[in-house]
Design a protein around this motif. Sequence first.
Motif, PDB file in Angstrom:
ATOM      1  N   GLY A  43       0.796  -1.224   0.000  1.00  0.00           N
ATOM      2  CA  GLY A  43       0.000   0.000   0.000  1.00  0.00           C
ATOM      3  C   GLY A  43       0.829   1.273   0.000  1.00  0.00           C
ATOM      4  O   GLY A  43       0.700   2.113  -0.911  1.00  0.00           O
ATOM      5  N   PRO A  44       1.693   1.466   0.991  1.00  0.00           N
ATOM      6  CA  PRO A  44       2.529   2.670   1.006  1.00  0.00           C
ATOM      7  C   PRO A  44       3.444   2.778  -0.216  1.00  0.00           C
ATOM      8  O   PRO A  44       3.695   3.885  -0.714  1.00  0.00           O
ATOM      9  CB  PRO A  44       3.343   2.519   2.293  1.00  0.00           C
ATOM     10  CG  PRO A  44       2.533   1.624   3.158  1.00  0.00           C
ATOM     11  CD  PRO A  44       1.838   0.681   2.232  1.00  0.00           C
ATOM     12  N   THR A  45       3.941   1.644  -0.700  1.00  0.00           N
ATOM     13  CA  THR A  45       4.802   1.669  -1.890  1.00  0.00           C
ATOM     14  C   THR A  45       4.019   2.159  -3.095  1.00  0.00           C
ATOM     15  O   THR A  45       4.512   2.971  -3.892  1.00  0.00           O
ATOM     16  CB  THR A  45       5.381   0.264  -2.166  1.00  0.00           C
ATOM     17  OG1 THR A  45       6.035  -0.224  -0.996  1.00  0.00           O
ATOM     18  CG2 THR A  45       6.372   0.301  -3.312  1.00  0.00           C
ATOM     19  N   ALA A  46       2.792   1.684  -3.244  1.00  0.00           N
ATOM     20  CA  ALA A  46       1.940   2.114  -4.357  1.00  0.00           C
ATOM     21  C   ALA A  46       1.642   3.607  -4.269  1.00  0.00           C
ATOM     22  O   ALA A  46       1.650   4.312  -5.292  1.00  0.00           O
ATOM     23  CB  ALA A  46       0.642   1.312  -4.362  1.00  0.00           C
ATOM     24  N   ARG A  47       1.409   4.103  -3.060  1.00  0.00           N
ATOM     25  CA  ARG A  47       1.136   5.542  -2.901  1.00  0.00           C
ATOM     26  C   ARG A  47       2.362   6.372  -3.276  1.00  0.00           C
ATOM     27  O   ARG A  47       2.244   7.439  -3.881  1.00  0.00           O
ATOM     28  CB  ARG A  47       0.680   5.838  -1.477  1.00  0.00           C
ATOM     29  CG  ARG A  47      -0.730   5.332  -1.172  1.00  0.00           C
ATOM     30  CD  ARG A  47      -1.263   5.868   0.137  1.00  0.00           C
ATOM     31  NE  ARG A  47      -0.603   5.257   1.285  1.00  0.00           N
ATOM     32  CZ  ARG A  47      -0.991   4.101   1.837  1.00  0.00           C
ATOM     33  NH1 ARG A  47      -2.018   3.421   1.309  1.00  0.00           N
ATOM     34  NH2 ARG A  47      -0.375   3.611   2.895  1.00  0.00           N
ATOM     35  N   ALA A  84      -0.054  -3.991  -5.808  1.00  0.00           N
ATOM     36  CA  ALA A  84      -0.488  -2.586  -5.783  1.00  0.00           C
ATOM     37  C   ALA A  84       0.456  -1.665  -6.548  1.00  0.00           C
ATOM     38  O   ALA A  84      -0.001  -0.838  -7.353  1.00  0.00           O
ATOM     39  CB  ALA A  84      -0.657  -2.124  -4.336  1.00  0.00           C
ATOM     40  N   PRO A  85       1.780  -1.757  -6.357  1.00  0.00           N
ATOM     41  CA  PRO A  85       2.674  -0.920  -7.166  1.00  0.00           C
ATOM     42  C   PRO A  85       2.565  -1.196  -8.665  1.00  0.00           C
ATOM     43  O   PRO A  85       2.565  -0.267  -9.480  1.00  0.00           O
ATOM     44  CB  PRO A  85       4.070  -1.275  -6.635  1.00  0.00           C
ATOM     45  CG  PRO A  85       3.836  -1.741  -5.241  1.00  0.00           C
ATOM     46  CD  PRO A  85       2.532  -2.468  -5.293  1.00  0.00           C
ATOM     47  N   VAL A  88      -0.513   0.516 -10.138  1.00  0.00           N
ATOM     48  CA  VAL A  88      -0.345   1.959 -10.338  1.00  0.00           C
ATOM     49  C   VAL A  88       0.337   2.232 -11.671  1.00  0.00           C
ATOM     50  O   VAL A  88      -0.107   3.069 -12.471  1.00  0.00           O
ATOM     51  CB  VAL A  88       0.474   2.575  -9.177  1.00  0.00           C
ATOM     52  CG1 VAL A  88       0.936   3.990  -9.525  1.00  0.00           C
ATOM     53  CG2 VAL A  88      -0.358   2.596  -7.907  1.00  0.00           C
ATOM     54  N   VAL A  89       1.429   1.523 -11.930  1.00  0.00           N
ATOM     55  CA  VAL A  89       2.194   1.733 -13.164  1.00  0.00           C
ATOM     56  C   VAL A  89       1.364   1.349 -14.389  1.00  0.00           C
ATOM     57  O   VAL A  89       1.375   2.058 -15.404  1.00  0.00           O
ATOM     58  CB  VAL A  89       3.509   0.937 -13.117  1.00  0.00           C
ATOM     59  CG1 VAL A  89       4.245   1.016 -14.451  1.00  0.00           C
ATOM     60  CG2 VAL A  89       4.405   1.473 -12.007  1.00  0.00           C
ATOM     61  N   ALA A  90       0.639   0.246 -14.294  1.00  0.00           N
ATOM     62  CA  ALA A  90      -0.200  -0.186 -15.416  1.00  0.00           C
ATOM     63  C   ALA A  90      -1.290   0.844 -15.709  1.00  0.00           C
ATOM     64  O   ALA A  90      -1.582   1.134 -16.875  1.00  0.00           O
ATOM     65  CB  ALA A  90      -0.822  -1.547 -15.112  1.00  0.00           C
ATOM     66  N   ALA A  91      -1.885   1.409 -14.670  1.00  0.00           N
ATOM     67  CA  ALA A  91      -2.944   2.413 -14.863  1.00  0.00           C
ATOM     68  C   ALA A  91      -2.394   3.666 -15.541  1.00  0.00           C
ATOM     69  O   ALA A  91      -3.018   4.232 -16.444  1.00  0.00           O
ATOM     70  CB  ALA A  91      -3.570   2.774 -13.517  1.00  0.00           C
ATOM     71  N   VAL A  92      -1.220   4.110 -15.125  1.00  0.00           N
ATOM     72  CA  VAL A  92      -0.599   5.279 -15.758  1.00  0.00           C
ATOM     73  C   VAL A  92      -0.261   4.976 -17.214  1.00  0.00           C
ATOM     74  O   VAL A  92      -0.503   5.803 -18.107  1.00  0.00           O
ATOM     75  CB  VAL A  92       0.665   5.711 -14.976  1.00  0.00           C
ATOM     76  CG1 VAL A  92       1.447   6.775 -15.741  1.00  0.00           C
ATOM     77  CG2 VAL A  92       0.284   6.236 -13.602  1.00  0.00           C
TER      78      VAL A  92
END
Length: 335
Positions: A43-47, A84-85, A88-92
Motif C-alpha cells: 500500500g505505502p509503496t503504491a502511494r 499494488a505498485p 499503479v504503473v499499469a494504470a498510468v
Amino acid sequence: MPTVLGLEGSANKVGAGVVRDGVILSNRRATYVTPPGHGFAPGPTARHHRGALLGLVAAALSDAGLRPQHLDAVAFTRGPGMGAPLAVVAAVARTLAQLWRLPLVGVNHCVGHIEMGRLLGPAPDPLVLYVSGGNTQVIAYARRRYRILGETLDMAVGNCLDRLARLLQLPNDPSPGYNVELLARRGRRLVPLPYGVKGLDVTFSGLLSHLQAAAPRLLASGEATPEDLCLSLQETAFAMLTEVTERGLALTGSAHLLLVGGVACNRRLQEMLRAMCRARGAELCPTDERYCVDNGAMIAQAGGEMLRAGQTTELSQSGITQRYRTDEVEVTWRE
C-alpha cells in the motif's frame, strides 16, 4: 527505429526511461525508502509510486528532448512483482497510451533485465544469472523462450540479504543489500551456515532462519559481529549461486555469463563468478550498475524489441500478473 517510453514499478523503485533503437535517451528513477528494520508494504509503496511517476515521465521526456508525439509506444511492467505498485504503473501506462494514441506493450520484468543486459554487454546469447530482491534464476534462451534451468525454491537472494539488514537494523538507504555488502567487507569470521543446493536450484530460507535464530546469541556473546554475519551470509549464498551457475555453464556450453538484477551490483558476487568463469574459459558480463537496479529504460528496451516483432498489448489484456514467469513469454524478436 521505435522510440519507446518504459515505465517500471514492480517493487520499491519506480522509473521512467526512453530508448530509441537501442540508444538510452533517458532513465529517471525514485526509490521508496523505509526506516531501518522495516520492509516496504504494497500500500505505502503504491502511494509513493502514484505520487512520483508522472513527474518522472515528464523528466524522462525532457531529458530525451522529446514530446509525446515523438514516441512510438508506451511499455510497462506487467509482472512479476507486488500487486499494488504494479497496478499503479499499469494504470498510468494505459492512461498515457490512450491520451497519446500510442500502442501499449506489457513487458515481463525479468525479460526487461535480460534485454537491457544483452543491449549493454558483448554477449548476444549468454547464460543468464538473474539475482534480485524478488527473483533468483539461472536462464538460457532456447526455441523462442527464456528457459529457467534453475531457480530459488523459496525466497530470492536479494530478499534474504534484505532480511538480514532488517535484523541488524541497517539503513534502507540507498538499499539494504548494499549496506550488507559494505559491512561484509569488514567481516573477519565465517559463521557456518546451511548450504542449500539441489541440482541447479537453490534454497535460502534455511540459511536465513538459522542465522536469525543464532544471531542474538552470537552478537551478545561477542562470538561474531554484525560484519561477520554479513560476511557469512554473503559468502554462503554467493557460493551456492556460483555452484549452480557453473553447472548451468557446463550444461549449455555458453562462452558468456550475463549477470542481471539488483544483486548483480554486488562486487563480491561479481568477484566469485568471474573467478569461476575464468576457470571455465568463459567471460562474465555484469550489467552496468546504472541499469542493474530496476529502471524504466530496461522496460523501454524490451518493449521496443517486442514492438519491432509486432507484439503489442490490447487494452482489455493490459492487467497485471503478479506471478509472471520468465518462461511464459514468447520471445519472437530473437532468431
